[in-house]
Design a protein around this motif. Structure first.
Motif, short mmCIF file in Angstrom:
data_model
loop_
_atom_site.label_atom_id
_atom_site.label_comp_id
_atom_site.label_asym_id
_atom_site.label_seq_id
_atom_site.Cartn_x
_atom_site.Cartn_y
_atom_site.Cartn_z
N GLY A 25 2.95 -3.03 11.53
CA GLY A 25 2.62 -1.62 11.52
C GLY A 25 2.16 -1.07 10.19
N CYS A 26 1.79 -1.93 9.25
CA CYS A 26 1.37 -1.48 7.91
C CYS A 26 0.16 -2.27 7.44
CB CYS A 26 2.48 -1.72 6.89
SG CYS A 26 4.04 -0.96 7.23
N SER A 27 -0.60 -1.63 6.59
CA SER A 27 -1.67 -2.34 5.88
C SER A 27 -1.87 -1.65 4.54
CB SER A 27 -2.98 -2.31 6.69
OG SER A 27 -3.46 -1.00 6.79
N ALA A 28 -2.40 -2.38 3.58
CA ALA A 28 -2.65 -1.82 2.25
C ALA A 28 -3.64 -2.69 1.51
CB ALA A 28 -1.35 -1.72 1.45
N SER A 29 -4.39 -2.05 0.63
CA SER A 29 -5.32 -2.77 -0.23
C SER A 29 -5.78 -1.83 -1.34
CB SER A 29 -6.53 -3.26 0.56
OG SER A 29 -7.26 -2.17 1.07
N PRO A 30 -6.31 -2.39 -2.43
CA PRO A 30 -6.84 -1.53 -3.49
C PRO A 30 -7.99 -0.66 -2.97
CG PRO A 30 -6.62 -3.79 -4.26
CD PRO A 30 -6.39 -3.81 -2.78
N LEU A 31 -8.10 0.53 -3.50
CA LEU A 31 -9.18 1.44 -3.08
C LEU A 31 -10.55 0.88 -3.44
CD1 LEU A 31 -7.93 5.06 -3.83
CD2 LEU A 31 -8.56 4.09 -1.63
N SER A 32 -10.62 0.16 -4.56
CA SER A 32 -11.89 -0.42 -4.97
C SER A 32 -11.64 -1.76 -5.65
CB SER A 32 -12.63 0.52 -5.93
OG SER A 32 -11.99 0.55 -7.18
N ASP A 33 -12.68 -2.55 -5.73
CA ASP A 33 -12.57 -3.85 -6.40
C ASP A 33 -12.43 -3.69 -7.91
OD1 ASP A 33 -12.79 -5.18 -3.98
OD2 ASP A 33 -14.97 -5.40 -4.16
N GLU A 34 -12.89 -2.56 -8.44
CA GLU A 34 -12.86 -2.32 -9.87
C GLU A 34 -11.48 -1.89 -10.38
OE1 GLU A 34 -15.35 -0.56 -7.96
OE2 GLU A 34 -16.54 -2.38 -8.16
N ASN A 35 -10.66 -1.30 -9.50
CA ASN A 35 -9.37 -0.76 -9.94
C ASN A 35 -8.25 -1.30 -9.05
OD1 ASN A 35 -7.20 0.67 -10.90
ND2 ASN A 35 -8.11 2.69 -10.56
N LEU A 36 -7.52 -2.24 -9.57
CA LEU A 36 -6.42 -2.86 -8.83
C LEU A 36 -5.16 -2.00 -8.84
CD1 LEU A 36 -6.00 -5.54 -7.33
CD2 LEU A 36 -5.23 -6.54 -9.48
N PHE A 37 -5.16 -0.91 -9.62
CA PHE A 37 -3.95 -0.11 -9.81
C PHE A 37 -3.81 1.07 -8.85
CE2 PHE A 37 -4.45 -2.42 -13.73
CZ PHE A 37 -3.16 -2.84 -13.99
N VAL A 38 -4.82 1.33 -8.02
CA VAL A 38 -4.74 2.41 -7.03
C VAL A 38 -5.02 1.81 -5.66
CG1 VAL A 38 -5.61 4.66 -6.29
CG2 VAL A 38 -5.50 4.11 -8.73
N TRP A 39 -4.03 1.93 -4.78
CA TRP A 39 -4.14 1.34 -3.44
C TRP A 39 -4.09 2.43 -2.38
CZ3 TRP A 39 -1.80 -3.97 -2.11
CH2 TRP A 39 -1.99 -4.86 -3.17
N SER A 40 -4.71 2.12 -1.26
CA SER A 40 -4.62 2.94 -0.06
C SER A 40 -3.81 2.15 0.95
CB SER A 40 -6.03 3.21 0.48
OG SER A 40 -5.96 3.91 1.69
N ALA A 41 -2.89 2.83 1.63
CA ALA A 41 -2.06 2.16 2.62
C ALA A 41 -2.06 2.96 3.92
CB ALA A 41 -0.63 1.99 2.11
N THR A 42 -1.81 2.28 5.01
CA THR A 42 -1.72 2.90 6.32
C THR A 42 -0.44 2.45 6.99
OG1 THR A 42 -4.13 2.89 6.51
CG2 THR A 42 -2.89 3.17 8.55
N ILE A 43 0.25 3.40 7.59
CA ILE A 43 1.47 3.09 8.33
C ILE A 43 1.34 3.70 9.71
CG2 ILE A 43 3.94 3.61 8.51
CD1 ILE A 43 4.15 3.38 5.56
N PHE A 44 1.66 2.91 10.74
CA PHE A 44 1.71 3.42 12.10
C PHE A 44 3.09 4.01 12.34
CE2 PHE A 44 -1.52 0.10 12.29
CZ PHE A 44 -2.58 0.82 12.81
#
Length: 184
Positions: A25-44
């Motif tokens: 029920g979860c997923s996450a990844s960096p918002l961009s390839d250039e910045n590994l320090f900011v991620w977007s995540a989704t939770i059901f």
């Protein structure tokens, strides 16, 4: 500089882990390839909760000192929960007082889901929300009606955008008064 590269290595390890073995029920990844320090995540939204059927977005911001210090985790979706501030910031022990470098993105997201399943009663942000959350049990029928009407509302809104102005009526569930209303 060494802490930055160790943080990047750890974040790459977390990314590999969440890709290979994502928590349910979860997923996450960096918002961009250039910045590994900011991620977007989704939770059901977890089953058997008021958030069942919902899809919620979060932003995770990691510092150069990760994993020694926890990331900032914030819902970008609007949330009504006793352990979530109005701005989406979570009041959750593992990203505050109980942080340990053994936690990773997967354990954080799993903990967020757990808070949606069962509120953390020792850290109530809003007494009003807590009272409503505890006092009003979610009737499965009402929950199903909410999700069905939400789906229909979304469908009609999308149809409206596609074909332009169309005259139609559809039911809208009014949660506060627990009655149906019809909107044209």
């Amino acid at each position: 500089m060494a802490s930055s590269s160790s943080a990047q290595l750890r974040l790459m390890s977390d990314l590999k882990s969440i890709i290979n073995e994502p928590p349910e029920g979860c997923s996450a990844s960096p918002l961009s390839d250039e910045n590994l320090f900011v991620w977007s995540a989704t939770i059901f939204g977890p089953d058997e909760t008021p958030w069942e059927g919902g899809v919620f977005s979060l932003r995770m911001t990691f510092g150069q000192n990760y994993p020694e210090k926890p990331p900032r985790v914030r819902f970008t979706s609007e949330m009504f929960h006793p352990n979530i501030y109005r701005d989406g910031t979570l009041c959750m022990d593992i990203i505050q007082d109980a942080w340990s470098p053994c936690h990773n993105v997967s354990t954080i997201l799993t903990s967020v889901q757990q808070i949606l399943r069962q509120l953390n009663s020792t850290s109530k942000i809003s007494r009003l929300i807590t009272r409503e959350y505890v006092a009003v049990p979610v009737n499965p029928l009402i929950r199903n009606i909410r999700s069905s009407v939400s789906f229909l509302s979304t469908f009609w809104k999308q149809l409206w955008c596609v074909i332009g102005r169309v005259s139609f009526c559809f039911p809208v569930y009014n949660i506060s008064s627990c009655k149906y209303s019809v909107r044209a």
